[in-house]
Design an enzyme around this catalytic site. Sequence first.
Site, PDB file in Angstrom:
ATOM      1  N   LYS A  14       0.830  -1.215   0.000  1.00 39.09           N
ATOM      2  CA  LYS A  14       0.000   0.000   0.000  1.00 39.09           C
ATOM      3  C   LYS A  14       0.864   1.264   0.000  1.00 39.09           C
ATOM      4  O   LYS A  14       0.580   2.197  -0.743  1.00 39.09           O
ATOM      5  CB  LYS A  14      -0.942   0.032   1.222  1.00 39.09           C
ATOM      6  CG  LYS A  14      -1.877  -1.166   1.319  1.00 39.09           C
ATOM      7  CD  LYS A  14      -2.885  -1.010   2.440  1.00 39.09           C
ATOM      8  CE  LYS A  14      -2.293  -1.000   3.847  1.00 39.09           C
ATOM      9  NZ  LYS A  14      -1.642  -2.253   4.258  1.00 39.09           N
ATOM     10  N   ARG A  89      -9.675   0.801   9.071  1.00 42.56           N
ATOM     11  CA  ARG A  89      -9.265  -0.558   9.412  1.00 42.56           C
ATOM     12  C   ARG A  89     -10.321  -1.283  10.235  1.00 42.56           C
ATOM     13  O   ARG A  89     -10.101  -2.440  10.606  1.00 42.56           O
ATOM     14  CB  ARG A  89      -7.977  -0.490  10.234  1.00 42.56           C
ATOM     15  CG  ARG A  89      -6.711  -0.886   9.466  1.00 42.56           C
ATOM     16  CD  ARG A  89      -5.595  -0.628  10.420  1.00 42.56           C
ATOM     17  NE  ARG A  89      -4.382  -1.335  10.271  1.00 42.56           N
ATOM     18  CZ  ARG A  89      -3.263  -0.810   9.732  1.00 42.56           C
ATOM     19  NH1 ARG A  89      -3.270   0.371   9.186  1.00 42.56           N
ATOM     20  NH2 ARG A  89      -2.152  -1.494   9.762  1.00 42.56           N
ATOM     21  N   ARG A 128      11.379  -5.815   4.896  1.00 42.03           N
ATOM     22  CA  ARG A 128      11.236  -4.386   5.199  1.00 42.03           C
ATOM     23  C   ARG A 128      11.832  -4.076   6.574  1.00 42.03           C
ATOM     24  O   ARG A 128      12.441  -3.035   6.780  1.00 42.03           O
ATOM     25  CB  ARG A 128       9.750  -4.009   5.156  1.00 42.03           C
ATOM     26  CG  ARG A 128       9.469  -2.542   5.413  1.00 42.03           C
ATOM     27  CD  ARG A 128       8.010  -2.196   5.163  1.00 42.03           C
ATOM     28  NE  ARG A 128       7.111  -2.781   6.160  1.00 42.03           N
ATOM     29  CZ  ARG A 128       5.778  -2.732   6.086  1.00 42.03           C
ATOM     30  NH1 ARG A 128       5.189  -2.152   5.059  1.00 42.03           N
ATOM     31  NH2 ARG A 128       5.027  -3.266   7.034  1.00 42.03           N
ATOM     32  N   ARG A 134      11.332  -0.506  11.998  1.00 41.89           N
ATOM     33  CA  ARG A 134      10.049  -0.675  12.687  1.00 41.89           C
ATOM     34  C   ARG A 134      10.077  -1.913  13.573  1.00 41.89           C
ATOM     35  O   ARG A 134      10.309  -3.021  13.098  1.00 41.89           O
ATOM     36  CB  ARG A 134       8.916  -0.805  11.659  1.00 41.89           C
ATOM     37  CG  ARG A 134       8.514   0.503  11.054  1.00 41.89           C
ATOM     38  CD  ARG A 134       7.430   0.327  10.010  1.00 41.89           C
ATOM     39  NE  ARG A 134       6.231  -0.341  10.512  1.00 41.89           N
ATOM     40  CZ  ARG A 134       5.105  -0.422   9.811  1.00 41.89           C
ATOM     41  NH1 ARG A 134       5.029   0.110   8.611  1.00 41.89           N
ATOM     42  NH2 ARG A 134       4.055  -1.036  10.324  1.00 41.89           N
ATOM     43  N   ARG A 146      -0.468  -9.028  13.715  1.00 38.77           N
ATOM     44  CA  ARG A 146      -1.009  -8.027  12.774  1.00 38.77           C
ATOM     45  C   ARG A 146      -1.826  -8.693  11.673  1.00 38.77           C
ATOM     46  O   ARG A 146      -2.855  -8.172  11.256  1.00 38.77           O
ATOM     47  CB  ARG A 146       0.141  -7.194  12.184  1.00 38.77           C
ATOM     48  CG  ARG A 146       0.609  -6.130  13.166  1.00 38.77           C
ATOM     49  CD  ARG A 146       2.030  -5.737  12.933  1.00 38.77           C
ATOM     50  NE  ARG A 146       2.228  -4.947  11.742  1.00 38.77           N
ATOM     51  CZ  ARG A 146       3.386  -4.931  11.057  1.00 38.77           C
ATOM     52  NH1 ARG A 146       4.403  -5.671  11.426  1.00 38.77           N
ATOM     53  NH2 ARG A 146       3.492  -4.159  10.010  1.00 38.77           N
TER      54      ARG A 146
HETATM   55  P1  AMP Z   1       0.752   0.507   9.289  1.00 36.07           P
HETATM   56  O1  AMP Z   1       1.944   1.350   9.016  1.00 36.07           O
HETATM   57  O2  AMP Z   1      -0.444   0.923   8.492  1.00 36.07           O
HETATM   58  O3  AMP Z   1       1.026  -0.962   9.188  1.00 36.07           O
HETATM   59  O4  AMP Z   1       0.351   0.776  10.814  1.00 36.07           O
HETATM   60  C1  AMP Z   1       1.228   0.494  11.904  1.00 36.07           C
HETATM   61  C2  AMP Z   1       0.433   0.376  13.196  1.00 36.07           C
HETATM   62  O5  AMP Z   1      -0.217   1.630  13.462  1.00 36.07           O
HETATM   63  C3  AMP Z   1      -0.682  -0.651  13.180  1.00 36.07           C
HETATM   64  O6  AMP Z   1      -0.213  -1.957  13.483  1.00 36.07           O
HETATM   65  C4  AMP Z   1      -1.608  -0.095  14.260  1.00 36.07           C
HETATM   66  O7  AMP Z   1      -1.109  -0.358  15.554  1.00 36.07           O
HETATM   67  C5  AMP Z   1      -1.512   1.408  14.014  1.00 36.07           C
HETATM   68  N1  AMP Z   1      -2.532   1.856  13.039  1.00 36.07           N
HETATM   69  C6  AMP Z   1      -2.298   2.398  11.813  1.00 36.07           C
HETATM   70  N2  AMP Z   1      -3.445   2.704  11.199  1.00 36.07           N
HETATM   71  C7  AMP Z   1      -4.441   2.347  12.049  1.00 36.07           C
HETATM   72  C8  AMP Z   1      -5.856   2.380  11.977  1.00 36.07           C
HETATM   73  N3  AMP Z   1      -6.484   2.853  10.894  1.00 36.07           N
HETATM   74  N4  AMP Z   1      -6.555   1.921  13.044  1.00 36.07           N
HETATM   75  C9  AMP Z   1      -5.941   1.452  14.137  1.00 36.07           C
HETATM   76  N5  AMP Z   1      -4.611   1.366  14.264  1.00 36.07           N
HETATM   77  C10 AMP Z   1      -3.852   1.812  13.238  1.00 36.07           C
END
Ligand code: AMP
Length: 194
Positions: A14, A89, A128, A134, A146
């Site tokens: 994404k 989400r 990654r 991260r 996740r």
């Molecule tokens: P991502 O970079 O999108 O994988 O997000 C990293 C982390 O941020 C996720 O594992 C969640 O803990 C938090 N996070 C990001 N976007 C959301 C969302 N829309 N709702 C809830 N938690 C989020």
Amino acid sequence: MLNIVLFGPPGAGKGTQSQKLIEYYNLTHISTGDLFRKHLGEGTALGQQARTYMDAGQLVPDRLVIDMVDEKLDEDHQSKGIIFDGFPRTIAQAQALDELLEKRKMPITGMIALDVPDEELVQRIRERGKTSGRVDDQDEAKIATRLEVYRSETLPVANYYQKQGKYVAINGVGKIEEIFQKIMHEINQLQTYR
Ligand code: AMP
């Protein structure tokens, strides 16, 4: 306006595809993961609240996410639309997003979902993790959590957009450029029939 939800599990590509799309279509990128990481880096109160959830691979509570997006939408964007990446989400977030956009008279054009098998996702996330720094990319248990959270809480969001006739899925395995071409094709279709 072109307002796209780019959807898919962690590691689906994404972020990579968002970068190409924002450049090509002149869009604003709203990645809730990136926004939370920025808050973490800056040590804000929101960052501190989000940290435990992010470190555990769990979702940050809806209210915190929705308020953060609401604020972001109020910024003056000189773009042609928005790419939502990693948001919504949960069903509650999808409903809230519809309300936030209705207020601003800018509906979602469509959701584009990237399909990638689990084995490939795990491999990509591990890869990654070697460079992203991260924490959540470097721990097998967190990666598994996740993916589970994605299946149980996030996947139903696809159905939410499907019911509105706004859902398309594409194969997210292959060369970055080829996937980008497929996404552009779907965006053209969405723009033509909407
Ligand atoms: P991502 O970079 O999108 O994988 O997000 C990293 C982390 O941020 C996720 O594992 C969640 O803990 C938090 N996070 C990001 N976007 C959301 C969302 N829309 N709702 C809830 N938690 C989020």
